[in-house]
Design an enzyme around this catalytic site. Structure first.
Site, PDB file in Angstrom:
ATOM      1  N   LYS A  30       0.843  -1.204   0.000  1.00  0.00           N
ATOM      2  CA  LYS A  30       0.000   0.000   0.000  1.00  0.00           C
ATOM      3  C   LYS A  30       0.874   1.248   0.000  1.00  0.00           C
ATOM      4  O   LYS A  30       0.704   2.144  -0.808  1.00  0.00           O
ATOM      5  CB  LYS A  30      -0.921  -0.037   1.226  1.00  0.00           C
ATOM      6  CG  LYS A  30      -1.827   1.160   1.353  1.00  0.00           C
ATOM      7  CD  LYS A  30      -2.731   1.030   2.563  1.00  0.00           C
ATOM      8  CE  LYS A  30      -3.472   2.326   2.822  1.00  0.00           C
ATOM      9  NZ  LYS A  30      -4.293   2.277   4.039  1.00  0.00           N
ATOM     10  N   GLU A  43      10.843  -4.721   4.040  1.00  0.00           N
ATOM     11  CA  GLU A  43      10.907  -6.128   3.628  1.00  0.00           C
ATOM     12  C   GLU A  43      10.507  -6.280   2.165  1.00  0.00           C
ATOM     13  O   GLU A  43      11.166  -6.977   1.377  1.00  0.00           O
ATOM     14  CB  GLU A  43       9.948  -6.976   4.475  1.00  0.00           C
ATOM     15  CG  GLU A  43      10.289  -7.064   5.942  1.00  0.00           C
ATOM     16  CD  GLU A  43       9.576  -6.024   6.787  1.00  0.00           C
ATOM     17  OE1 GLU A  43       9.357  -4.886   6.295  1.00  0.00           O
ATOM     18  OE2 GLU A  43       9.258  -6.329   7.952  1.00  0.00           O
ATOM     19  N   GLY A  77      -4.666  -1.903   5.356  1.00  0.00           N
ATOM     20  CA  GLY A  77      -3.874  -3.039   4.875  1.00  0.00           C
ATOM     21  C   GLY A  77      -4.503  -4.384   5.190  1.00  0.00           C
ATOM     22  O   GLY A  77      -4.635  -5.250   4.327  1.00  0.00           O
ATOM     23  N   ARG A  78      -4.916  -4.580   6.442  1.00  0.00           N
ATOM     24  CA  ARG A  78      -5.441  -5.897   6.826  1.00  0.00           C
ATOM     25  C   ARG A  78      -6.872  -6.115   6.347  1.00  0.00           C
ATOM     26  O   ARG A  78      -7.448  -7.175   6.592  1.00  0.00           O
ATOM     27  CB  ARG A  78      -5.322  -6.084   8.340  1.00  0.00           C
ATOM     28  CG  ARG A  78      -5.954  -4.972   9.141  1.00  0.00           C
ATOM     29  CD  ARG A  78      -5.519  -5.015  10.598  1.00  0.00           C
ATOM     30  NE  ARG A  78      -5.971  -3.854  11.347  1.00  0.00           N
ATOM     31  CZ  ARG A  78      -5.311  -2.694  11.392  1.00  0.00           C
ATOM     32  NH1 ARG A  78      -4.198  -2.544  10.725  1.00  0.00           N
ATOM     33  NH2 ARG A  78      -5.785  -1.684  12.103  1.00  0.00           N
ATOM     34  N   GLU A  88      -3.900  -6.620  15.214  1.00  0.00           N
ATOM     35  CA  GLU A  88      -3.450  -5.308  14.745  1.00  0.00           C
ATOM     36  C   GLU A  88      -4.594  -4.305  14.864  1.00  0.00           C
ATOM     37  O   GLU A  88      -4.376  -3.118  15.103  1.00  0.00           O
ATOM     38  CB  GLU A  88      -2.936  -5.387  13.299  1.00  0.00           C
ATOM     39  CG  GLU A  88      -2.036  -4.220  12.923  1.00  0.00           C
ATOM     40  CD  GLU A  88      -1.271  -4.434  11.630  1.00  0.00           C
ATOM     41  OE1 GLU A  88      -0.038  -4.631  11.675  1.00  0.00           O
ATOM     42  OE2 GLU A  88      -1.887  -4.398  10.552  1.00  0.00           O
ATOM     43  N   HIS A 140      -2.927 -33.176  18.942  1.00  0.00           N
ATOM     44  CA  HIS A 140      -1.765 -33.929  19.410  1.00  0.00           C
ATOM     45  C   HIS A 140      -0.633 -32.998  19.836  1.00  0.00           C
ATOM     46  O   HIS A 140       0.499 -33.431  19.976  1.00  0.00           O
ATOM     47  CB  HIS A 140      -1.310 -34.892  18.310  1.00  0.00           C
ATOM     48  CG  HIS A 140      -2.413 -35.820  17.903  1.00  0.00           C
ATOM     49  ND1 HIS A 140      -2.656 -37.023  18.523  1.00  0.00           N
ATOM     50  CD2 HIS A 140      -3.390 -35.681  16.974  1.00  0.00           C
ATOM     51  CE1 HIS A 140      -3.710 -37.599  17.976  1.00  0.00           C
ATOM     52  NE2 HIS A 140      -4.181 -36.804  17.040  1.00  0.00           N
ATOM     53  N   LYS A 194      10.002  -0.506  13.725  1.00  0.00           N
ATOM     54  CA  LYS A 194      10.483  -0.294  12.352  1.00  0.00           C
ATOM     55  C   LYS A 194      11.512   0.836  12.324  1.00  0.00           C
ATOM     56  O   LYS A 194      12.554   0.741  11.670  1.00  0.00           O
ATOM     57  CB  LYS A 194       9.318   0.109  11.426  1.00  0.00           C
ATOM     58  CG  LYS A 194       8.341  -0.972  11.071  1.00  0.00           C
ATOM     59  CD  LYS A 194       7.387  -0.415  10.000  1.00  0.00           C
ATOM     60  CE  LYS A 194       6.097  -1.176   9.931  1.00  0.00           C
ATOM     61  NZ  LYS A 194       5.094  -0.552   9.057  1.00  0.00           N
TER      62      LYS A 194
END
Ligand code: F6P
Length: 504
Positions: free
Chosen positions: A192, A198, A245-246, A331, A362, A471
């Site tokens: 965005k 990254e 974003g999410r 978030e 398990h 960041k």
């Protein structure tokens, strides 16, 4: 009733129910199996194993009324500024339909349709280009939704194979690119902001590996930065400030989904979500599924004090759902101040975690059954499998059913090691089959429930300043890690650790 009075009434209900075991609540009122359940489109939801009864539910609905959940839904869908710390609307609903008559929402929907038309053309272009593989580069909201949808829905022999690269750790890039042929691979850089460290590093790495810029695409709300990166407008798709974003997999961020499923599949995903948008806007509270989900979360968090929430899909295709929901919920709701900046008076977000059944039975289920912390769970199942091994599917569903019952009812024993306390609540979400429409509905359900919970807590569901400080510090430390004296941190612990990393 005012909010505080409604909250006090809720506390009284919780105190009344505290000594009553969940198994007793269920046995005393067998009709709750049907009455505490809703069918909305492809989603069936049962709340019969939650630790409340009809009176407590009425108090929850009264609290919802006092918090004006219905008004909050309208404000979000109509494009009002529901993200005041950034002065933004949150119009992800306009990406998938025209649920709101408000001019702002209509204009956003028109922009979304235009972007979809361009997206369809790009999908055709990539499909016709002889490319066999596409690497999607993005992180957080620019990764988790498309990754989940593709993993859940892509056909076994797709026309295009999608691969996802998010981590800045180049071991990830090496793994993703191993075995791919640069001449038959395209890549799409999704960000965005187009400032995410990254994504930019991975974008450059993959561009160098491709050796040919012509198969590099972009999705971003920052066309200037995309151009500066070297991707021309005809190979980039837009998004906008009014999409968080999410909440963005419904925008051009969903390009990997459209590449894997075709535009038809992507549109079916949008339509499934749009039906829930209409439902949350129009259904009265007692039939409103996102409201039930949010109120149940509020009950578990704020009345029963449960600090975590497990999400347990009993379907291998939904194995990435816990990771997706971790971002969506944590978030959005990991906040300590209200919309007006004052400290919250109630605990907010729970830690969300989980994994796919039956594998997790398990691993951590021992703690769910006998640990000292009660962990409410959302079980998610799919009635019809998309494979031919009916016996396996019956075994899967038997386990799904058994776990909810065992957690709720428990089982006494004279041997304390072999006693199951029970009293551990869960909800069950059941889909008829896992297709794009049903997945769209499921994700929209969680989105709306997340927003409604933010309204109950009076926090902003659409900003995420909490991720910024780390960041910034990482950026500041880069020169020191490169061996320069500039950027040496003041913090003595960081200095010592840095020296160790540099081998000083
Ligand atoms: O992790 C923080 C965050 O800002 C998320 O909200 C967002 O989804 C992600 O980074 C990626 O951001 P962008 O799409 O701008 O690269």
């Amino acid at each position: 009733m005012a909010r505080e009075a409604a909250l006090a009434a809720l506390r009284a209900e919780a105190a009344r129910l505290a000594p009553v075991h969940l198994r007793t609540l269920i046995a005393q009122d067998p009709a709750r199996a049907d009455d505490f359940a809703l069918q909305v489109g492809p989603l069936y939801a049962s709340f019969a194993r939650q630790h409340y009864d009809r009176r407590a539910l009425e108090a929850l609905f009264a609290f919802a009324q006092a918090c004006d959940l219905a008004g909050a839904v309208r404000r979000q869908q109509d494009g009002e500024i529901v993200n005041p710390s950034e002065g933004r609307a949150a119009l992800h609903t306009a990406l998938r339909g025209d649920v709101s008559p408000a001019p702002v929402a209509r204009a956003a929907h028109a922009q979304a349709l235009a972007a979809q038309a361009r997206m369809a053309a790009l999908v055709e272009q990539v499909q016709a280009s002889g490319v066999t593989d596409v690497v999607s580069i993005g992180i957080g909201g620019s990764d988790l939704g498309p990754r989940l949808a593709v993993d859940a829905l892509a056909p076994r022999a797709p026309r295009l194979r999608l691969h996802f690269l998010s981590n800045v750790d180049a071991h990830a890039a090496e793994r993703v690119l191993a075995g791919l042929d640069p001449a038959r691979t395209a890549a799409v850089v999704i960000s965005k902001t187009f400032t995410t460290q990254e994504t930019l590093l991975n974008g450059r790495l993959v561009r160098a590996w491709l050796g040919d810029d012509a198969r590099l695409y972009a999705v971003s709300a920052s066309p200037g930065r995309v151009a500066a990166f070297g991707i021309p407008p005809e190979r980039s798709l837009p998004m906008w400030d009014w999409v968080g974003g999410r909440y963005s997999l419904w925008s051009a961020v969903g390009l990997p989904i459209a590449l894997a499923l075709g535009m038809e599949g992507f549109r079916a995903l949008l339509a499934g979500a749009a039906a829930i948008d209409r439902h949350v806007r129009e259904a009265p509270l007692r039939q409103n599924l996102p409201a039930w989900l949010a109120l149940t979360a509020f009950w578990n968090r704020n009345l029963l004090g449960r600090a975590t929430q497990a999400v347990l899909p009993y379907d291998e295709r939904l194995r990435l759902l816990p990771a997706y929901l971790q971002q969506l919920v944590m978030e959005s709701l990991g906040k300590s101040v209200r919309l007006d900046g004052t400290p919250v008076a109630l605990d907010t977000v729970r830690v969300w975690w989980g994994g796919v059944g039956t594998d997790v039975q398990h691993s951590f289920f021992q703690a769910l059954h006998q640990g000292t912390q009660v962990v409410p769970a959302d079980f998610i199942g799919v009635r019809q499998a998309a494979h031919a091994h009916a016996g396996h599917h019956r075994a899967l569903l038997a386990n799904l059913l058994a776990q909810g019952e065992a957690l709720a009812n428990g089982q006494p024993s004279d041997d304390p090691h072999r006693a199951y306390p029970g009293g551990r609540p869960s909800s069950l979400l059941l889909l008829d089959r896992l297709d794009p429409g049903a997945l769209g509905a499921l994700l929209a359900l969680y989105e709306h429930a997340t927003y409604l919970l933010s309204v109950l807590w009076q926090v902003n569901a659409f900003d995420q300043f909490g991720v910024e400080l780390g960041k910034q510090l990482a950026q500041r430390l880069l020169p020191a890690l490169q061996g320069q004296d500039a950027g040496m941190p003041d913090d003595p612990v960081t200095r010592a650790l840095l020296a160790r990393l540099r081998g000083d």
